[in-house]
Design an enzyme around this catalytic site. Structure first.
Site, PDB file in Angstrom:
ATOM      1  N   SER A   1       4.295  -5.472   7.419  1.00  0.00           N
ATOM      2  CA  SER A   1       5.035  -4.204   7.919  1.00  0.00           C
ATOM      3  C   SER A   1       4.639  -4.526   9.217  1.00  0.00           C
ATOM      4  O   SER A   1       3.862  -4.513   9.663  1.00  0.00           O
ATOM      5  CB  SER A   1       4.422  -3.202   7.148  1.00  0.00           C
TER       6      SER A   1
ATOM      7  N   HIS B   1      10.225  -3.644   6.162  1.00  0.00           N
ATOM      8  CA  HIS B   1      10.155  -4.662   5.255  1.00  0.00           C
ATOM      9  C   HIS B   1      11.560  -5.119   5.337  1.00  0.00           C
ATOM     10  O   HIS B   1      12.813  -4.761   4.382  1.00  0.00           O
ATOM     11  CB  HIS B   1       9.370  -5.074   4.376  1.00  0.00           C
TER      12      HIS B   1
ATOM     13  N   HIS C   1       5.262  -5.240  -2.969  1.00  0.00           N
ATOM     14  CA  HIS C   1       3.691  -4.586  -3.088  1.00  0.00           C
ATOM     15  C   HIS C   1       3.974  -4.126  -4.722  1.00  0.00           C
ATOM     16  O   HIS C   1       4.832  -3.796  -5.596  1.00  0.00           O
ATOM     17  CB  HIS C   1       3.686  -3.915  -2.524  1.00  0.00           C
TER      18      HIS C   1
ATOM     19  N   TYR D   1       3.137  -1.632  -5.312  1.00  0.00           N
ATOM     20  CA  TYR D   1       3.593   0.263  -5.725  1.00  0.00           C
ATOM     21  C   TYR D   1       4.953   0.171  -5.905  1.00  0.00           C
ATOM     22  O   TYR D   1       5.472   1.340  -5.465  1.00  0.00           O
ATOM     23  CB  TYR D   1       2.415   0.782  -4.255  1.00  0.00           C
ATOM     24  N   GLU D   2       5.597  -0.402  -5.778  1.00  0.00           N
ATOM     25  CA  GLU D   2       6.902  -0.571  -5.425  1.00  0.00           C
ATOM     26  C   GLU D   2       7.164  -0.551  -6.954  1.00  0.00           C
ATOM     27  O   GLU D   2       8.892  -0.313  -7.341  1.00  0.00           O
ATOM     28  CB  GLU D   2       7.737  -1.539  -4.526  1.00  0.00           C
TER      29      GLU D   2
ATOM     30  N   ALA E   1      -0.226  -5.531   7.611  1.00  0.00           N
ATOM     31  CA  ALA E   1      -0.944  -3.518   8.500  1.00  0.00           C
ATOM     32  C   ALA E   1      -2.395  -3.278   7.532  1.00  0.00           C
ATOM     33  O   ALA E   1      -1.650  -3.729   5.969  1.00  0.00           O
ATOM     34  CB  ALA E   1       0.049  -2.935   8.851  1.00  0.00           C
TER      35      ALA E   1
ATOM     36  N   MET F   1      -2.670  -2.946   0.997  1.00  0.00           N
ATOM     37  CA  MET F   1      -2.116  -2.321  -0.243  1.00  0.00           C
ATOM     38  C   MET F   1      -1.018  -4.290  -0.832  1.00  0.00           C
ATOM     39  O   MET F   1      -0.182  -4.584  -1.489  1.00  0.00           O
ATOM     40  CB  MET F   1      -1.141  -2.029   0.569  1.00  0.00           C
ATOM     41  N   SER F   2      -1.228  -4.989   0.028  1.00  0.00           N
ATOM     42  CA  SER F   2      -1.146  -7.033   0.389  1.00  0.00           C
ATOM     43  C   SER F   2      -1.427  -7.927   0.273  1.00  0.00           C
ATOM     44  O   SER F   2      -2.881  -8.260   0.332  1.00  0.00           O
ATOM     45  CB  SER F   2      -0.021  -6.752   1.213  1.00  0.00           C
TER      46      SER F   2
ATOM     47  N   ASN G   1      -4.241   1.708  12.321  1.00  0.00           N
ATOM     48  CA  ASN G   1      -4.310   3.095  12.731  1.00  0.00           C
ATOM     49  C   ASN G   1      -6.064   2.204  11.756  1.00  0.00           C
ATOM     50  O   ASN G   1      -6.549   1.421  11.257  1.00  0.00           O
ATOM     51  CB  ASN G   1      -3.816   3.632  10.956  1.00  0.00           C
TER      52      ASN G   1
ATOM     53  N   HIS H   1       2.721   5.839   7.624  1.00  0.00           N
ATOM     54  CA  HIS H   1       3.411   4.506   7.765  1.00  0.00           C
ATOM     55  C   HIS H   1       4.671   4.424   8.742  1.00  0.00           C
ATOM     56  O   HIS H   1       4.381   4.279   9.586  1.00  0.00           O
ATOM     57  CB  HIS H   1       4.272   4.470   6.296  1.00  0.00           C
TER      58      HIS H   1
HETATM   59  O1  LIG Z   1       3.018  -5.374   3.610  1.00  0.00           O
HETATM   60  P1  LIG Z   1       1.644  -4.859   4.464  1.00  0.00           P
HETATM   61  O2  LIG Z   1       0.783  -5.248   4.232  1.00  0.00           O
HETATM   62  O3  LIG Z   1       1.968  -5.497   5.956  1.00  0.00           O
HETATM   63  O4  LIG Z   1       1.968  -3.340   4.398  1.00  0.00           O
HETATM   64  C1  LIG Z   1       1.009  -2.347   4.679  1.00  0.00           C
HETATM   65  C2  LIG Z   1       1.158  -1.681   3.302  1.00  0.00           C
HETATM   66  C3  LIG Z   1       2.117  -0.552   3.408  1.00  0.00           C
HETATM   67  O5  LIG Z   1       2.957  -1.569   2.454  1.00  0.00           O
HETATM   68  C4  LIG Z   1       2.669  -0.297   4.045  1.00  0.00           C
HETATM   69  C5  LIG Z   1       1.598   1.248   4.655  1.00  0.00           C
HETATM   70  O6  LIG Z   1       1.694   1.348   5.718  1.00  0.00           O
HETATM   71  O7  LIG Z   1       1.572  -1.461   5.484  1.00  0.00           O
HETATM   72  N1  LIG Z   2      -4.665   0.825   2.254  1.00  0.00           N
HETATM   73  C1  LIG Z   2      -4.356   0.992   3.610  1.00  0.00           C
HETATM   74  N2  LIG Z   2      -3.076  -0.040   3.545  1.00  0.00           N
HETATM   75  C2  LIG Z   2      -3.292   0.475   4.895  1.00  0.00           C
HETATM   76  N3  LIG Z   2      -1.754  -0.056   4.960  1.00  0.00           N
HETATM   77  C3  LIG Z   2      -1.998  -0.292   6.867  1.00  0.00           C
HETATM   78  N4  LIG Z   2      -2.379   0.570   6.800  1.00  0.00           N
HETATM   79  C4  LIG Z   2      -3.486   0.922   5.878  1.00  0.00           C
HETATM   80  C5  LIG Z   2      -4.345   2.196   5.122  1.00  0.00           C
HETATM   81  O1  LIG Z   2      -4.892   2.725   6.585  1.00  0.00           O
HETATM   82  N5  LIG Z   2      -5.041   1.743   4.138  1.00  0.00           N
END
Ligand SMILES: O=P(O)(O)O[C@@H]1C[C@H](O)[C@@H](CO)O1
Ligand SMILES: Nc1nc2[nH]cnc2c(=O)[nH]1
Length: 296
Positions: free
Chosen positions: A36, A67, A89, A91-92, A119, A222-223, A246, A260
């Site tokens: 991200s 993305h 992801h 969740y999509e 991220a 989340m990835s 964050n 986000h």
């Molecule tokens: O694809 P990543 O893991 O970088 O994306 C992160 C997880 C969520 O998709 C999103 C949350 O802000 O960023």
């Molecule tokens: N689950 C999760 N995914 C993230 N992606 C970027 N920041 C975060 C977070 O704080 N938690």
């Protein structure tokens, strides 16, 4: 549902790989996944050839802001690469085998080494927003509930039924990241730790962050983990790095709220350094060491 309708079957991946091989002259040995807000990495590829996911047979669509949703082929520091400008992801709503289909396609294209970025929220109290975390290991929370991309019949053409994951994150590539970071003056903000994956899309509660931290997680996201499992199953070596976008909130008095926009904003601020670090690593990849590390 049969495996072929879920996604990721050998035949499906072969069709996609053959389509790509017909449409590009590039024969990538390195695969890159941009997290991200970190898509700009793909813009570094020379003589880029871009395919929108919606035009590639069997590829899902990207639905997340930050993305771009395209596959970029080209050369980075003299190495032939394929770069996912945007990933999929859980969740999509895609089946987990669909999320990881690109890894198998990359394998069939000839990719030996995968470099992934993401991220993530920082659980480790020593981490600051903007730090980079080399992933040395993961905790696969969906996996505990049986959500694993290798569930279903195993296809031996990709890898073994029970792949080992204790060496999922290549030791030499992790060392290379530290060496390169040292030379670039990045060592102060390059950490190494454990990435914990959740399904998302809701960010974690305070109690969940506390629990994940106690379980040994340094960052939460989340990835990536699903991609690594499938790439390792297929014998590709993997390197993954989180941008701490964050801080995971662990204090009930805190006014901080994960969102986000902050994730993308931190990506923007750190994109250049991430690009330099990853591209210098690519330049240093030893072609001789770029051999299959099959775990069969
Ligand atoms: O694809 P990543 O893991 O970088 O994306 C992160 C997880 C969520 O998709 C999103 C949350 O802000 O960023
Ligand atoms: N689950 C999760 N995914 C993230 N992606 C970027 N920041 C975060 C977070 O704080 N938690």
């Amino acid at each position: 549902m049969s495996e072929s309708t879920i996604g990721g079957s050998y035949e499906e991946c072969r069709t996609t790989a053959d389509w790509l091989l017909k449409h590009t002259q590039v024969r990538p040995i390195v695969g890159i996944v941009c997290g991200s807000g970190l898509s700009a990495l793909a813009d570094m590829l020379k003589d880029p050839q871009v395919f929108k996911y919606c035009d590639i047979p069997n590829f899902p669509r990207s639905t997340v802001r930050g993305h771009a949703g395209q596959l970029v082929f080209g050369t980075l520091k003299g190495k032939s690469c394929v770069c996912m400008q945007g990933r999929f992801h859980l969740y999509e709503g895609h089946p987990i085998q669909k999320i990881t289909l690109p890894m198998r396609v990359f394998k069939l294209l000839g990719v030996k080494t995968m470099l992934m970025t993401n991220a993530a929220g920082g659980l480790n109290q020593d981490y600051k927003v903007g730090d980079f975390m080399v992933i040395k290991d993961h905790i696969n929370m969906p996996g505990f509930a049986g959500v694993n991309p290798l569930s279903g019949p195993n296809d031996d053409r990709f890898g073994v039924r029970f792949p080992c994951m204790s060496d999922a994150y290549d030791r030499e590539l992790r060392q290379l990241a530290h060496d390169v970071a040292g030379e670039l003056g990045f060592s102060d903000f390059l950490k190494e730790g454990v990435y914990c994956v959740l399904g998302g899309p809701s960010f974690e509660t305070i109690a969940e962050c506390r629990m994940l931290h106690r379980l040994g997680g340094d960052a939460v996201g989340m990835s990536t983990v699903h991609e690594v499992i499938v790439a390792r199953h297929a014998g590709m070596r993997c390197f993954a790095m989180s941008l701490i976008s964050n801080r995971a909130v662990m204090d009930y008095d805190s006014r901080e709220r994960a969102n986000h926009d902050e994730v993308l904003e931190t990506g923007n601020q750190r994109a250049k350094q991430m690009e330099v670090l990853v591209s210098t690593m690519v330049a240093r990849l030893d072609d001789n060491e770029n051999n299959d590390k099959n775990n069969s």
